[in-house]
Design a protein around this motif. Structure first.
Motif, mmCIF file in Angstrom:
data_model
loop_
_atom_site.group_PDB
_atom_site.id
_atom_site.type_symbol
_atom_site.label_atom_id
_atom_site.label_comp_id
_atom_site.label_asym_id
_atom_site.label_seq_id
_atom_site.Cartn_x
_atom_site.Cartn_y
_atom_site.Cartn_z
ATOM 1 N N ARG A 155 0.872 -1.118 -0.589
ATOM 2 C CA ARG A 155 0.190 0.223 -0.132
ATOM 3 C C ARG A 155 1.006 0.846 0.246
ATOM 4 N NH1 ARG A 155 -2.443 -3.564 -1.101
ATOM 5 N NH2 ARG A 155 -4.827 -3.609 -0.666
ATOM 6 N N ASP A 156 1.202 1.856 -1.091
ATOM 7 C CA ASP A 156 1.363 2.950 -1.435
ATOM 8 C C ASP A 156 1.605 4.646 -0.851
ATOM 9 O OD1 ASP A 156 -0.187 3.590 -2.987
ATOM 10 O OD2 ASP A 156 1.543 4.003 -5.041
ATOM 11 N N HIS A 158 0.641 6.940 -2.547
ATOM 12 C CA HIS A 158 -0.774 7.376 -2.991
ATOM 13 C C HIS A 158 -2.326 6.542 -2.806
ATOM 14 C CE1 HIS A 158 -4.463 6.662 -6.103
ATOM 15 N NE2 HIS A 158 -3.709 8.380 -6.221
ATOM 16 N N TYR A 159 -1.980 5.409 -1.852
ATOM 17 C CA TYR A 159 -3.482 4.762 -1.650
ATOM 18 C C TYR A 159 -3.274 5.259 0.165
ATOM 19 C CZ TYR A 159 -5.331 1.471 1.905
ATOM 20 O OH TYR A 159 -6.440 1.052 2.133
ATOM 21 N N TYR A 160 -2.670 5.426 0.961
ATOM 22 C CA TYR A 160 -3.302 6.763 1.780
ATOM 23 C C TYR A 160 -3.718 7.900 1.514
ATOM 24 C CZ TYR A 160 -1.267 2.626 4.869
ATOM 25 O OH TYR A 160 -0.999 1.369 5.316
ATOM 26 N N SER A 162 -5.276 8.634 -1.201
ATOM 27 C CA SER A 162 -6.308 8.937 -2.208
ATOM 28 C C SER A 162 -7.665 8.972 -1.306
ATOM 29 C CB SER A 162 -6.270 7.750 -3.122
ATOM 30 O OG SER A 162 -6.540 6.493 -2.161
ATOM 31 N N ARG A 166 -7.650 6.790 5.937
ATOM 32 C CA ARG A 166 -6.520 5.725 5.719
ATOM 33 C C ARG A 166 -5.677 6.532 6.139
ATOM 34 N NH1 ARG A 166 -7.332 4.493 -0.906
ATOM 35 N NH2 ARG A 166 -9.147 2.976 -0.768
ATOM 36 N N GLN A 179 -6.502 -4.116 6.363
ATOM 37 C CA GLN A 179 -5.889 -5.158 4.787
ATOM 38 C C GLN A 179 -6.388 -6.278 5.478
ATOM 39 O OE1 GLN A 179 -3.989 -2.190 5.811
ATOM 40 N NE2 GLN A 179 -5.238 -1.338 3.861
ATOM 41 N N TYR A 286 -8.849 -2.800 -7.070
ATOM 42 C CA TYR A 286 -9.022 -1.326 -7.355
ATOM 43 C C TYR A 286 -8.198 -0.745 -7.803
ATOM 44 C CZ TYR A 286 -11.272 -3.461 -3.252
ATOM 45 O OH TYR A 286 -12.137 -4.291 -2.574
ATOM 46 N N THR A 288 -4.941 1.046 -8.285
ATOM 47 C CA THR A 288 -4.009 0.947 -8.034
ATOM 48 C C THR A 288 -3.629 0.146 -7.128
ATOM 49 O OG1 THR A 288 -4.626 2.686 -7.168
ATOM 50 C CG2 THR A 288 -3.950 3.408 -8.274
ATOM 51 N N TYR A 289 -4.300 -0.441 -7.053
ATOM 52 C CA TYR A 289 -4.446 -1.736 -5.266
ATOM 53 C C TYR A 289 -4.552 -3.189 -5.456
ATOM 54 C CZ TYR A 289 -7.761 0.064 -2.753
ATOM 55 O OH TYR A 289 -8.737 0.531 -2.218
#
Length: 337
Positions: A155-156, A158-160, A162, A166, A179, A286, A288-289
């Motif tokens: 989870r990079d 960008h994930y957090y 976005s 998160r 997760q 999803y 991007t992940y």
């Protein structure tokens, strides 16, 4: 027989998965999200009304049978209780809540309202998981010595960034909730309650975007005496690498592996034979992940059968509470160091 009518609260990534299966097994009558642009975009392809508050949705839509909670983790308890008290059944995404106390409040609200509270534990339907559960129940492992869970996901930043919830302690709770709670659920389903816990964790790579841990190690002793270990991380290089459970017993050893418990890496038994497994569902992708195996269709099959025919649901709601209890113990052990 009339279709079961659903409303979705929260129009994020997982809600889209729910909406597809609601269309197949029931009827979607309304959706809700605080962000109007998101709510409108979600509602449009299903041709249903959208609302910006849960209160407005419930007061306006009198035909709802089941409210589906797909909001950030920290809202699951209060929104479930609100829907139950208004006379609706509830299906709540994982985790059930962020504390055992909140889970107990949810159960009390369901009992007082005479309504069903359903939880999502779809990894129980993974073909390798179901096969190993049957072998465990049949005693094919003999005495269980130990179990090892390995979760190396990505989870990079960008994930957090976005979604504002998160990485928030109040709304996210930690990667064991967001997760990896499905893995904790399977440990409970396979081996029962946990007695003692030792754990360490840290935020190694997400200090700028998360208040929470991104890696940890856990040693468990179950009440049955089984020793377990968990190595979990969202720092896997570039992509998810592994989501596995390895079980060592007196008469057999197995590893359910792959990226999301979707393969059998090895299996050998003294007296049992692992059956040929059917193909599993695709992963929840999803963009991007990636997440767990997508078995929400079977969750909805079970839910509809429970409400229409009285068929027992595939997972007891107390199982959701027990999963939260184990995660709480792990975090408490880490915080006490």
């Amino acid at each position: 027989m009339e279709k079961i009518r659903f409303a979705i609260i929260g129009c994020g990534a997982i809600a889209a998965r729910h909406a597809i299966h609601i269309k197949n097994y029931g009827e979607l009558v309304a959706v809700c999200d605080l962000q109007e642009e998101k709510a409108l975009a979600f509602a449009h392809p299903f041709q249903v009304p959208y609302y910006l508050t849960m209160e407005e949705l419930i007061s306006s839509e009198s035909t709802i049978d089941v409210v589906v909670i797909c909001t950030p983790n920290g809202l699951h308890a209060s929104q479930s209780v609100q829907a139950l008290r208004q006379g609706h059944h509830v299906l709540v995404e994982k985790p059930m809540a962020l504390t055992v106390g909140d889970c107990e409040t949810m159960l009390q609200a369901a009992a007082a309202a005479g309504k069903q509270l359903f939880t999502v534990m779809q990894n129980r339907f993974n073909p390798p998981v179901q096969a190993i559960k049957k072998l465990l129940d049949a005693g094919s492992f003999g005495q269980i010595y130990s179990v090892q869970v390995t979760c190396f996901w990505n989870r990079d930043q960008h994930y957090y960034q976005s979604s504002s919830w998160r990485g928030s302690k109040a709304m996210d709770g930690g990667i064991l909730f967001t997760q990896f709670s499905h893995f904790i659920d399977l440990l409970y389903w396979f081996f029962g309650e946990v007695d003692t816990v030792m754990s360490v964790m840290d935020n190694m790579a997400h200090q700028s975007c998360s208040e929470l841990e991104d890696v940890g190690g856990v040693v468990l002793r179950f009440k049955s005496g089984i020793i377990g270990t968990i190595h979990f991380s969202v720092n896997s290089f570039q992509t998810n690498r592994e989501g596995s459970i390895a079980i060592s017993g007196e008469k057999g050893m197995v590893k359910i592996g792959g990226e999301y418990l979707n393969t059998i890496d090895y299996a050998e038994f003294q007296d049992a034979v692992l059956p040929v497994l059917p193909a599993g569902a695709d992963v929840n992708d999803y963009g991007t992940y990636r997440g767990s195996m997508s078995n929400h269709d079977q969750v909805y099959q079970n839910l509809v059968a429970t409400l229409q025919k009285g068929t027992p649901f595939y997972a007891d709601t107390m199982d959701g509470l027990k999963t939260v209890a184990i995660i709480e113990k792990i975090y408490q052990a880490a915080n006490s160091r």
